[in-house]
Each structure stands twice: as C-alpha cells, then as structure tokens.
Motif scaffolding. Sequence first.
Motif, PDB file in Angstrom:
ATOM      1  N   ALA A 175       0.853  -1.192   0.000  1.00  0.00           N
ATOM      2  CA  ALA A 175       0.000   0.000   0.000  1.00  0.00           C
ATOM      3  C   ALA A 175       0.886   1.239   0.000  1.00  0.00           C
ATOM      4  CB  ALA A 175      -0.898  -0.004   1.237  1.00  0.00           C
ATOM      5  N   GLY A 176       0.518   2.192  -0.827  1.00  0.00           N
ATOM      6  CA  GLY A 176       1.325   3.405  -0.905  1.00  0.00           C
ATOM      7  C   GLY A 176       0.834   4.286  -2.033  1.00  0.00           C
ATOM      8  N   PRO A 177       1.610   5.311  -2.392  1.00  0.00           N
ATOM      9  CA  PRO A 177       1.214   6.218  -3.468  1.00  0.00           C
ATOM     10  C   PRO A 177       0.915   5.462  -4.755  1.00  0.00           C
ATOM     11  CG  PRO A 177       3.101   7.100  -2.273  1.00  0.00           C
ATOM     12  CD  PRO A 177       2.884   5.714  -1.764  1.00  0.00           C
ATOM     13  N   GLY A 178      -0.179   5.832  -5.392  1.00  0.00           N
ATOM     14  CA  GLY A 178      -0.572   5.197  -6.641  1.00  0.00           C
ATOM     15  C   GLY A 178      -1.400   3.938  -6.462  1.00  0.00           C
ATOM     16  N   LYS A 179      -1.595   3.493  -5.239  1.00  0.00           N
ATOM     17  CA  LYS A 179      -2.384   2.293  -4.970  1.00  0.00           C
ATOM     18  C   LYS A 179      -3.756   2.674  -4.407  1.00  0.00           C
ATOM     19  CE  LYS A 179       0.625  -0.864  -6.115  1.00  0.00           C
ATOM     20  NZ  LYS A 179       1.165  -1.861  -5.185  1.00  0.00           N
ATOM     21  N   ARG A 180      -4.759   1.930  -4.878  1.00  0.00           N
ATOM     22  CA  ARG A 180      -6.117   2.107  -4.364  1.00  0.00           C
ATOM     23  C   ARG A 180      -6.425   0.986  -3.372  1.00  0.00           C
ATOM     24  NH1 ARG A 180     -10.460   3.989  -9.006  1.00  0.00           N
ATOM     25  NH2 ARG A 180      -9.855   6.198  -9.014  1.00  0.00           N
ATOM     26  N   VAL A 181      -6.708   1.374  -2.144  1.00  0.00           N
ATOM     27  CA  VAL A 181      -6.953   0.420  -1.072  1.00  0.00           C
ATOM     28  C   VAL A 181      -8.377   0.602  -0.561  1.00  0.00           C
ATOM     29  CG1 VAL A 181      -6.306  -0.280   1.277  1.00  0.00           C
ATOM     30  CG2 VAL A 181      -4.528   0.390  -0.367  1.00  0.00           C
ATOM     31  N   HIS A 198      -3.809   5.627   4.773  1.00  0.00           N
ATOM     32  CA  HIS A 198      -3.739   7.049   4.412  1.00  0.00           C
ATOM     33  C   HIS A 198      -2.330   7.586   4.666  1.00  0.00           C
ATOM     34  CE1 HIS A 198      -4.883  11.268   4.029  1.00  0.00           C
ATOM     35  NE2 HIS A 198      -4.340  11.484   5.220  1.00  0.00           N
ATOM     36  N   ALA A 199      -1.752   7.240   5.822  1.00  0.00           N
ATOM     37  CA  ALA A 199      -0.408   7.722   6.139  1.00  0.00           C
ATOM     38  C   ALA A 199       0.641   7.155   5.193  1.00  0.00           C
ATOM     39  CB  ALA A 199      -0.059   7.369   7.582  1.00  0.00           C
ATOM     40  N   MET A 200       0.377   5.971   4.651  1.00  0.00           N
ATOM     41  CA  MET A 200       1.304   5.367   3.686  1.00  0.00           C
ATOM     42  C   MET A 200       1.195   5.998   2.301  1.00  0.00           C
ATOM     43  SD  MET A 200       0.904   1.325   4.692  1.00  0.00           S
ATOM     44  CE  MET A 200       1.332   0.723   6.332  1.00  0.00           C
ATOM     45  N   GLY A 201       0.166   6.804   2.091  1.00  0.00           N
ATOM     46  CA  GLY A 201       0.025   7.516   0.826  1.00  0.00           C
ATOM     47  C   GLY A 201      -0.931   6.899  -0.164  1.00  0.00           C
ATOM     48  N   ALA A 202      -1.647   5.855   0.244  1.00  0.00           N
ATOM     49  CA  ALA A 202      -2.608   5.209  -0.658  1.00  0.00           C
ATOM     50  C   ALA A 202      -3.892   6.021  -0.745  1.00  0.00           C
ATOM     51  CB  ALA A 202      -2.923   3.801  -0.165  1.00  0.00           C
ATOM     52  N   GLU A 203      -4.661   5.793  -1.817  1.00  0.00           N
ATOM     53  CA  GLU A 203      -6.021   6.315  -1.894  1.00  0.00           C
ATOM     54  C   GLU A 203      -6.918   5.317  -1.171  1.00  0.00           C
ATOM     55  OE1 GLU A 203      -9.367   6.291  -5.209  1.00  0.00           O
ATOM     56  OE2 GLU A 203      -7.764   7.709  -5.753  1.00  0.00           O
TER      57      GLU A 203
END
Length: 349
Positions: A175-181, A198-203
């Motif tokens: 999970a991170g930027p560019g990933k939809r969780v 959210h803190a990891m940068g995921a949507e």
Amino acid sequence: MTSLTAVPAYAAPAPKAPLERTTIERRPVGEHDILIDIKFSGICHSDIHQAREGWGDAIFPMVPGHEIAGVVAEVGAGVTRYAVGDRVGVGCFVDSCRHCEYCEQGLEQYCVEGMVATYNGRDKNGDPTYGGYSTHLVVDEGYAVRIPDGLALDVAAPLLCAGITTYSPLRHWNAGPGKRVAVVGLGGLGHMAVKLAHAMGAEVTVLSQSLRKKDDGLRLGADRYYATADESTFTELRGQFDLIVSTVSAPLPIDAYLGLLKVDGAFVNVGAPEEPNSVNMFSLIQGRKTLAGSAIGGIPQTQEMLDFCAEHGIGAEIELIRADEINDAYERVVGSDVRYRFVIDTATI
C-alpha cells in the motif's frame, strides 16, 4: 528472581460467563524476563470470540487481553533491551520456538511449532497463559516492544493488535502512493487500517454496511466512503482496487468483493468469522486475483509499526473504561457500539 506474585485480574470463569474480578499467579521474573506494570489493556473482538468459545474449545478461567501497554517495573539479571521505567507493549504472543525458519526471520506469528498466545494458550511448561486484563505481566524481553515517547500509552495499547493486524498486510501488499486500497468495515481494526493506509500515501475507500460512520471515515483519512447495503456500490466500484482489507468478523459475499479488484488485486482477510465462507473459483481465475489472509505481525514489524505511528501521530480512537465496565463493553462491541476501541484503565482492577 522475585517470588511468584499474586496479582488482581478480570477473568471469564467459564465459557460465555460474565467476567469477574479474581487473583492470578504470575511466574517469577527470570534471567531474561521483564515485569510489566500494565497501565492500559485494549478490548479486541478476539477476546469475546475466545471467552465465548466462538472459535472452539478454550482454557478457563480465562484472562483475556493482548493489547497491553505499560511500564517496566523489574528486569531479570540478563536483560539487555529494557530498563526499569521503559514504556513497553505486548501483543498477541509471548513466546515461540525461536529457531524455526519463521522465528529466525522475525515472523514469530507463523512459528512452525506454534506461537505461545498471550492468553488462552499454554507456555512451554504447560501452564495456561493469562492476558492483559490484569495489573502485571511477566514476559521474556524478546517478546515485548518499545512504545515511543510520542505515543500516549492509552491510545498505543490497541496498536499491539488492531494496529499491527492492519499494518502488516498493508506493508506486505505494498500500500502506498498510486495504490487504491479499500477497507471493509470501520470498527476497531478498520479505523486503524484507514489511518495507516492514508499515512502510507494510498487512496483509501471505506466499504461499510451503511453511511452511518461516513463523517468519521473521512475524518480518519478515507478519500471515499460507500455503503455495501446499496447494491449499486458493487457495480460502480467494479475493478477499481489493488488491495481490499477485510476487517469484519462476519461472513461476506466474497465473490462480490473479488469483483471490485483490478487484475492481480488481492482481497486479504484479517477479520476472523466464526462461520466458514465460500468462494467461486472463477472469481479468482478471471483476473488472476488473490484471496489471502494475514495474522498480526512479528516482533520486528510490530516495532516498525509503533515507530511509524509515532512518526505520523497515529493512535487508536478509544473509549477509556473502568474494569467493572468490561461486561457492558463486550455487549457494545458485539452490537458495533464503540468508536472505535475500548481500553481498560487497569488501575481500576
């Protein structure tokens, strides 16, 4: 070493019986043990499943509690990791074989010989283990973790189960930027999954039965919030997610949720329903999808999670209760009437 100490605790004397105040014996502090003065203990839905034998036969009397935060009160002669006064936590296990391939990788939760559960387990001497609904705990220093100064102990306690249970799969499935969780359920586990993803940068999208908690979900870090009781949700969101983390402990229509995944997406269960679920294999085959599970985390990753939470100012959303409110709290958890984790002030035991 200290002598065996009798300490107050709350225990279920028998399956489905109300918890009551009692006294238990803790082992002497051995060479590599620490004695923890427990300050706070979270109430996990797992405690209820086990105290009511929802997951099978259990050991009674049972002192639940595997979300433990406290302060080191005494150390054994050989202890090197901690000193008296250190802030520490203990999660779902207190020992393991220490030599299998998984223990050597810091994946003690998957120990080949079986981890020693913090409660409703048996230690290497065959004695039953008793959990955190008590004032003190003796544990090997290698199975405690350090709680950073930036985290208050009361909101840190649930991180030892709810936090690591959701952090581990989010990390494993990147999970991170560019990933939809998507997070299924906004309860004790779900609210932590939202904060962490959210803190990891995921949507982050929350999938809940209704929109009752929508404002909370958005406040905690969700970008979107949908009601699964609305059938149009499964049409609108079809094929959108890289990762779905299910935190609910009730059976789900797995095929419908698998339909929400992208090709190579993963649906990961961290909630553990008492009843079996079913799945149509074509839901996996069409899209090379993964149906998986994840159990807590090992000691190194639990420490990593706590440090991450301190860095990002993340704690659990809690309702602090007295020990004599435990039985009422159990009923409220079953009724989904908690936002989002009950924590026992163990000074009231």
